[in-house]
Design an enzyme around this catalytic site. Structure first.
Site, PDB file in Angstrom:
ATOM      1  N   HIS A  64       0.862  -1.193   0.000  1.00  0.00           N
ATOM      2  CA  HIS A  64       0.000   0.000   0.000  1.00  0.00           C
ATOM      3  C   HIS A  64       0.894   1.237   0.000  1.00  0.00           C
ATOM      4  CE1 HIS A  64      -3.819   2.172   1.415  1.00  0.00           C
ATOM      5  NE2 HIS A  64      -2.885   3.097   1.310  1.00  0.00           N
ATOM      6  N   HIS A  66       1.721   5.235  -2.283  1.00  0.00           N
ATOM      7  CA  HIS A  66       1.187   6.296  -3.157  1.00  0.00           C
ATOM      8  C   HIS A  66       2.349   6.905  -3.928  1.00  0.00           C
ATOM      9  CE1 HIS A  66      -2.928   6.473  -1.385  1.00  0.00           C
ATOM     10  NE2 HIS A  66      -2.286   5.983  -0.325  1.00  0.00           N
ATOM     11  N   LYS A  69       1.963  10.472  -5.374  1.00  0.00           N
ATOM     12  CA  LYS A  69       1.965  11.620  -4.462  1.00  0.00           C
ATOM     13  C   LYS A  69       3.357  11.918  -3.891  1.00  0.00           C
ATOM     14  CE  LYS A  69      -2.621  11.463  -2.255  1.00  0.00           C
ATOM     15  NZ  LYS A  69      -3.219  10.170  -2.599  1.00  0.00           N
ATOM     16  N   HIS A 213      -9.627   2.406   0.774  1.00  0.00           N
ATOM     17  CA  HIS A 213      -9.217   3.187   1.942  1.00  0.00           C
ATOM     18  C   HIS A 213     -10.450   3.321   2.829  1.00  0.00           C
ATOM     19  CE1 HIS A 213      -5.687   4.306  -0.386  1.00  0.00           C
ATOM     20  NE2 HIS A 213      -5.196   4.977   0.643  1.00  0.00           N
ATOM     21  N   GLU A 216     -10.467   6.038   7.775  1.00  0.00           N
ATOM     22  CA  GLU A 216      -9.206   6.643   8.215  1.00  0.00           C
ATOM     23  C   GLU A 216      -9.542   7.866   9.062  1.00  0.00           C
ATOM     24  OE1 GLU A 216      -6.509   7.524   5.019  1.00  0.00           O
ATOM     25  OE2 GLU A 216      -4.876   8.081   6.375  1.00  0.00           O
ATOM     26  N   ASP A 312       2.512   3.202   2.950  1.00  0.00           N
ATOM     27  CA  ASP A 312       1.595   4.313   2.678  1.00  0.00           C
ATOM     28  C   ASP A 312       2.370   5.493   2.065  1.00  0.00           C
ATOM     29  OD1 ASP A 312      -0.947   5.253   2.408  1.00  0.00           O
ATOM     30  OD2 ASP A 312      -1.314   5.667   4.518  1.00  0.00           O
ATOM     31  N   ASN A 313       2.153   6.701   2.552  1.00  0.00           N
ATOM     32  CA  ASN A 313       2.695   7.884   1.870  1.00  0.00           C
ATOM     33  C   ASN A 313       4.157   8.145   2.221  1.00  0.00           C
ATOM     34  OD1 ASN A 313      -0.323   8.163   2.454  1.00  0.00           O
ATOM     35  ND2 ASN A 313       0.000   9.619   0.807  1.00  0.00           N
TER      36      ASN A 313
HETATM   37 ZN   LIG Z   1      -3.156   5.142   1.378  1.00  0.00          ZN
END
Ligand SMILES: [Zn+2]
Length: 418
Positions: A64, A66, A69, A213, A216, A312-313
């Site tokens: 997972h 991104h 981004k 998602h 959250e 994640d990010n």
């Molecule tokens: Zn995410």
């Protein structure tokens, strides 16, 4: 032996330490030898090298992320560290700056980091609010081809369920054309059930897996996980379904949360927890954070729900830090989630479970498997997690790779806003 240089040619790495669960055994850490020849693990011994108890893992899977981004922080910082601040900042930046070239350079930066840290497979979400879907999906296909053999790539479309309209059919077609996964962010809208039914219909018609998602937020009233599980059970949707975040379970009434988890187990959902990003965004305000956002990973595991952890990010408004390093994810998940006094098989959450959830090749240390290995100068969990393991060795197809990380200065041209 100098830890940093292994001989080329057939070799036997003696005296390695590995979690027993990765060898299909019970117990904690065990010692093994691994023979490597022609890029694969074999049963033929080669030149012996004493690894002095160094820990070894199959190369990692980050399920997972991104990539689209990543690394926009310098031109688009989160103004206050909140979820809403992140959402608004990313939307403005994507509208202004996310050309194919901009997205490409940042994705490649993240892939270079991941590769250097020992990751061999990545699932990324791609912001797919029109017209970004028409920019990012064709680009993703090119990048996946260029990185084949180094990092296996999968992509998921990312769009808020409030933006799901007739145009989403076009996005779903782009996803299907790229062999991707259908994704959405679920919010507790009054008509969410209808939107989920429409979503699963689109996925079913195209033979796509699903990745959401979910919840959250620390608002206990956000129970979209429950609705997803119910809808999967009701429709009999049979492709793999992954749900990420699930932070609101941590603030809900215990009995209600556990009842929802029983439904999640029954529906066969895969869970991915993103604890570093949760730590950054959840319970953000002027006062000291009390709630840390991690979902109920122990209660899930007890029910047989496959739990994974992922990055994640990275260096964007949703998470200011991160480097696509699964050893960092493993270390932080262990600390944040107290995995360290809860059984000896949590390693599956960083390798086996994400591979199965996404359909990547299963990690293996048995004969015939590719010699894609991460080897650390640590002989035990305390030694492994005490340091960032910056001097780890990464082997791909039996060859030691150059682990030099890309220079942040490479991104400077992209960070200049007109
Ligand atoms: Zn995410």
């Amino acid at each position: 032996m100098d830890f940093q240089t292994l001989p080329t040619g057939p070799v036997t790495l003696q005296n390695l330490t590995v979690p027993a669960c990765l060898m299909g055994q019970s117990g904690d850490l065990i010692r093994i030898d691994l023979n490597i020849a022609d890029g694969h693990l074999t049963d033929q011994p080669g030149q012996g090298v004493d690894m002095r108890g160094a820990m070894v893992f199959p190369a990692f899977i980050d399920m997972h992320t991104h990539l689209d981004k990543g690394h926009i922080w310098a031109r688009a910082p989160n103004p206050d560290g909140t979820f809403q601040g992140a959402l608004d900042t990313v939307r403005a930046d994507s509208a202004a700056n996310w050309s194919a070239d901009d997205v490409r350079q940042r994705m490649e930066f993240s892939l270079r980091c991941a590769y250097a840290h020992g990751t061999r497979a990545i699932r990324t979400h791609l912001d797919s609010i029109p017209p970004q879907d028409d920019i990012s999906w064709p680009l993703f296909k090119d990048i996946r081809t260029e990185w084949a053999g180094r990092i296996d790539l999968q992509a998921v479309c990312l769009i808020g369920c409030d933006r799901m309209n007739d145009r989403f059919v076009h996005t779903a077609d782009l996803v299907a054309d790229a062999g991707g996964v259908l994704g959405m962010v679920t919010y507790p809208l009054p008509d969410l059930k209808d939107r989920l039914l429409g979503f699963f219909k689109l996925a079913e018609a195209r033979g796509l897996a699903a990745d959401f998602h979910v919840d959250e937020t620390l608002d206990p009233a956000s129970e979209t996980l429950r609705l997803i599980a119910e809808t999967v059970l009701e429709t009999g949707f049979s492709a793999p379904v992954t749900v990420g975040h699930l932070c609101s379970l941590s603030t809900q009434d215990e009995a209600r949360a556990l009842d929802t988890l029983d439904l999640v187990a029954k529906a066969g959902l895969n869970v991915v927890s993103l604890p570093m990003c949760n730590l950054y965004l959840q319970d953000r305000g002027p006062s000291t954070p009390r709630f840390r956002g991690i979902t109920l990973v122990h209660e899930m595991k007890a029910r047989g729900i496959p739990v994974s952890f992922a990055s994640d990010n990275t260096r964007d408004p949703f998470y200011a830090y991160g480097d696509m390093d699964m050893l960092e994810v493993m270390r932080e998940a262990t600390r944040i989630g107290h995995l360290d006094h809860a059984g000896t098989d949590w390693t599956h959450a960083f390798l086996t479970n994400p591979a199965r959830a996404c359909g990547f090749d299963q990690p293996s240390l048995t004969h015939g498997a590719p010699a894609d290995l991460v080897i650390c100068k640590a002989r035990s969990w305390t030694e492994l997690f005490a340091r960032p393991q910056s001097d780890r060795i990464v082997l791909r197809q039996g060859r030691q790779i150059d682990r030099t990380l890309p220079d942040y200065a490479d991104l400077d041209d992209l960070m200049r806003t007109p």
